[in-house]
Design a protein around this motif. Sequence first.
Motif, PDB file in Angstrom:
ATOM      1  N   TYR A 129     -35.560  -7.333 -14.229  1.00  0.00           N
ATOM      2  CA  TYR A 129     -35.012  -6.090 -14.882  1.00  0.00           C
ATOM      3  C   TYR A 129     -33.242  -6.515 -15.290  1.00  0.00           C
ATOM      4  N   PHE A 130     -32.581  -5.886 -16.163  1.00  0.00           N
ATOM      5  CA  PHE A 130     -31.441  -6.119 -16.461  1.00  0.00           C
ATOM      6  C   PHE A 130     -31.051  -5.096 -14.983  1.00  0.00           C
ATOM      7  N   VAL A 131     -30.246  -5.521 -14.150  1.00  0.00           N
ATOM      8  CA  VAL A 131     -28.724  -4.285 -13.511  1.00  0.00           C
ATOM      9  C   VAL A 131     -27.627  -4.409 -13.994  1.00  0.00           C
ATOM     10  N   TYR A 132     -27.133  -3.295 -14.218  1.00  0.00           N
ATOM     11  CA  TYR A 132     -25.897  -2.883 -15.198  1.00  0.00           C
ATOM     12  C   TYR A 132     -25.041  -2.345 -14.282  1.00  0.00           C
ATOM     13  N   ILE A 133     -23.617  -2.740 -13.820  1.00  0.00           N
ATOM     14  CA  ILE A 133     -23.324  -2.453 -13.164  1.00  0.00           C
ATOM     15  C   ILE A 133     -21.523  -1.364 -13.571  1.00  0.00           C
ATOM     16  N   GLY A 134     -21.603  -0.099 -13.785  1.00  0.00           N
ATOM     17  CA  GLY A 134     -20.022   0.602 -14.382  1.00  0.00           C
ATOM     18  C   GLY A 134     -18.742  -0.112 -13.304  1.00  0.00           C
ATOM     19  N   THR A 135     -17.777   0.127 -14.585  1.00  0.00           N
ATOM     20  CA  THR A 135     -16.743  -0.693 -13.190  1.00  0.00           C
ATOM     21  C   THR A 135     -15.388   0.597 -13.744  1.00  0.00           C
ATOM     22  N   TYR A 136     -14.215   0.578 -12.817  1.00  0.00           N
ATOM     23  CA  TYR A 136     -13.242   1.247 -13.490  1.00  0.00           C
ATOM     24  C   TYR A 136     -12.348   0.063 -13.486  1.00  0.00           C
ATOM     25  N   THR A 137     -11.747  -0.291 -14.738  1.00  0.00           N
ATOM     26  CA  THR A 137     -10.788  -0.855 -15.526  1.00  0.00           C
ATOM     27  C   THR A 137      -9.542  -1.622 -15.588  1.00  0.00           C
ATOM     28  N   GLU A 138      -8.788  -0.320 -14.964  1.00  0.00           N
ATOM     29  CA  GLU A 138      -7.508  -0.312 -14.806  1.00  0.00           C
ATOM     30  C   GLU A 138      -6.980  -0.627 -13.693  1.00  0.00           C
ATOM     31  N   GLU A 139      -5.707   0.145 -13.538  1.00  0.00           N
ATOM     32  CA  GLU A 139      -4.698   0.622 -12.203  1.00  0.00           C
ATOM     33  C   GLU A 139      -5.823  -0.240 -11.187  1.00  0.00           C
ATOM     34  N   GLY A 140      -5.244  -2.069 -11.249  1.00  0.00           N
ATOM     35  CA  GLY A 140      -5.195  -3.289 -10.578  1.00  0.00           C
ATOM     36  C   GLY A 140      -6.731  -4.073 -10.568  1.00  0.00           C
ATOM     37  N   SER A 141      -7.667  -3.149 -11.198  1.00  0.00           N
ATOM     38  CA  SER A 141      -9.102  -3.659 -11.314  1.00  0.00           C
ATOM     39  C   SER A 141      -8.979  -5.023 -12.595  1.00  0.00           C
ATOM     40  N   GLU A 142      -9.134  -5.810 -12.250  1.00  0.00           N
ATOM     41  CA  GLU A 142      -9.967  -7.017 -13.429  1.00  0.00           C
ATOM     42  C   GLU A 142     -11.244  -7.206 -13.503  1.00  0.00           C
ATOM     43  N   SER A 143     -12.096  -5.834 -13.752  1.00  0.00           N
ATOM     44  CA  SER A 143     -12.782  -5.727 -14.456  1.00  0.00           C
ATOM     45  C   SER A 143     -12.441  -5.257 -16.015  1.00  0.00           C
ATOM     46  N   LYS A 144     -13.419  -5.751 -17.051  1.00  0.00           N
ATOM     47  CA  LYS A 144     -13.517  -5.584 -18.402  1.00  0.00           C
ATOM     48  C   LYS A 144     -14.412  -4.617 -18.888  1.00  0.00           C
ATOM     49  N   GLY A 145     -15.261  -4.065 -18.447  1.00  0.00           N
ATOM     50  CA  GLY A 145     -16.430  -3.174 -18.725  1.00  0.00           C
ATOM     51  C   GLY A 145     -17.682  -2.747 -18.052  1.00  0.00           C
ATOM     52  N   ILE A 146     -19.022  -2.899 -18.909  1.00  0.00           N
ATOM     53  CA  ILE A 146     -19.825  -2.910 -17.599  1.00  0.00           C
ATOM     54  C   ILE A 146     -20.636  -4.526 -17.678  1.00  0.00           C
ATOM     55  N   TYR A 147     -20.814  -4.522 -16.334  1.00  0.00           N
ATOM     56  CA  TYR A 147     -21.398  -6.295 -16.300  1.00  0.00           C
ATOM     57  C   TYR A 147     -22.858  -6.177 -16.057  1.00  0.00           C
ATOM     58  N   ALA A 148     -23.095  -7.329 -15.620  1.00  0.00           N
ATOM     59  CA  ALA A 148     -25.240  -7.049 -16.402  1.00  0.00           C
ATOM     60  C   ALA A 148     -25.811  -8.138 -14.939  1.00  0.00           C
ATOM     61  N   TYR A 149     -26.080  -8.254 -14.618  1.00  0.00           N
ATOM     62  CA  TYR A 149     -27.670  -9.272 -13.850  1.00  0.00           C
ATOM     63  C   TYR A 149     -28.750  -9.479 -14.684  1.00  0.00           C
TER      64      TYR A 149
END
Length: 389
Positions: free
Chosen positions: A32-52
């Motif tokens: 499988y691909f595992v997709y992870i939705g995130t918050y990218t604002e208010e101090g988050s280091e995320s940039k979008g959707i991540y995958a494994y």
Amino acid sequence: MTTSIRRTLLSLVPFLFLLSVWASPAKHHTKYFVYIGTYTEEGSESKGIYAYRFDSETEQLTPIGLAAEAINPSFLAVHPNHRFVYAVNEVSNYKGQKSGAVSAFAIDRATGKLTLLNQVASRGGDPCYISLDKTGEHVLVANYGGGSIAVFPVLKDGRLGEASAFIQHSGHGTNPDRQEGPHAHSIDVSPDNRFAVVNDLGLDETLVYGFNGAHGSLAAANPNIAKADPGAGPRHLAFHPSGRFAYVINEMQSAITAFRYDPAAGQLQKIQTISSLPKDFSGHDEAAEIQVHPSGKFLYASNRGHDSIAVFAIDASKGALTPVQYVSTKGGSPRSFEIAPGGSLLFAENEKSDDIVLFHINPQTGRLNPTGKVLKVSQPVCVKFVPVD
């Protein structure tokens, strides 16, 4: 045709729909691909959707990294053909409009990376939930800030068309801080694809609208409404695999309401309301996610504050819930979780501690036991699986 015969025939629709699915030969997937939705604002280091990459036999997870850059792609939905991923962009201003956005992505089956196909306005602010109908021909979105819901057609190339249906809720609940107006929090189609079920936290209502899958339309007039307790704040819903029961998690009440579901009329009849918290907990909590195990034997709910997953056994004949376990998510504020295909693992997304903690699910008891595996992702919100073998 008499009314009683018509109701009997309509009651068979969801079971015939499910039978058509079961009759199709099911392929056993392990990759499988595992997709992870995130918050990218208010101090988050995320940039979008991540995958494994995920191997369900070995439970091995291999990071792919950033699959697609996006702003607040908090909630995700996977197309039934496994070629596309859809995300809400949970913002209140999109191109100068008082609206969030909905994004369509194509999946690169070789790398797991996502390519943006197009983006449309969600028709309301802060869209927080997205799902697809059973045919994959329509995307359904709940706008929390806007207090509205919308339906968008999926075009043949996976892109989204402009909204085919839109309903603006009105009114308020009893809590002036959280329920000053409508706050649509989730929208899901019924097992037979004939109804769209909406939880509105601001109105303390679960509304069932007629859904026309051929046209992507909603019957706005006279929806069936299940009223929650005042100030309960219904958030998300999960249907039982049998289609006979449905369960709503109430965020502000930290409780679960079990319903008997009438598929012919699209009506919810309350069975019980039970706390998602242990009796000895007296702190502040906001319940968040709810899912029924694929076996239909267990229900899981997350608590933010108590920071736990509550496990319940489901009475097969009555649909009632009995507490089994309350287990720490080993992190802060489990905003969501996802049961992996096959039902042997649960991925708990701890938004405030920036991690996803994995648990084994006991197939006999439903109890959770941490695997020791932790994925580090900043402000994770949603996990979805896509088979690739």
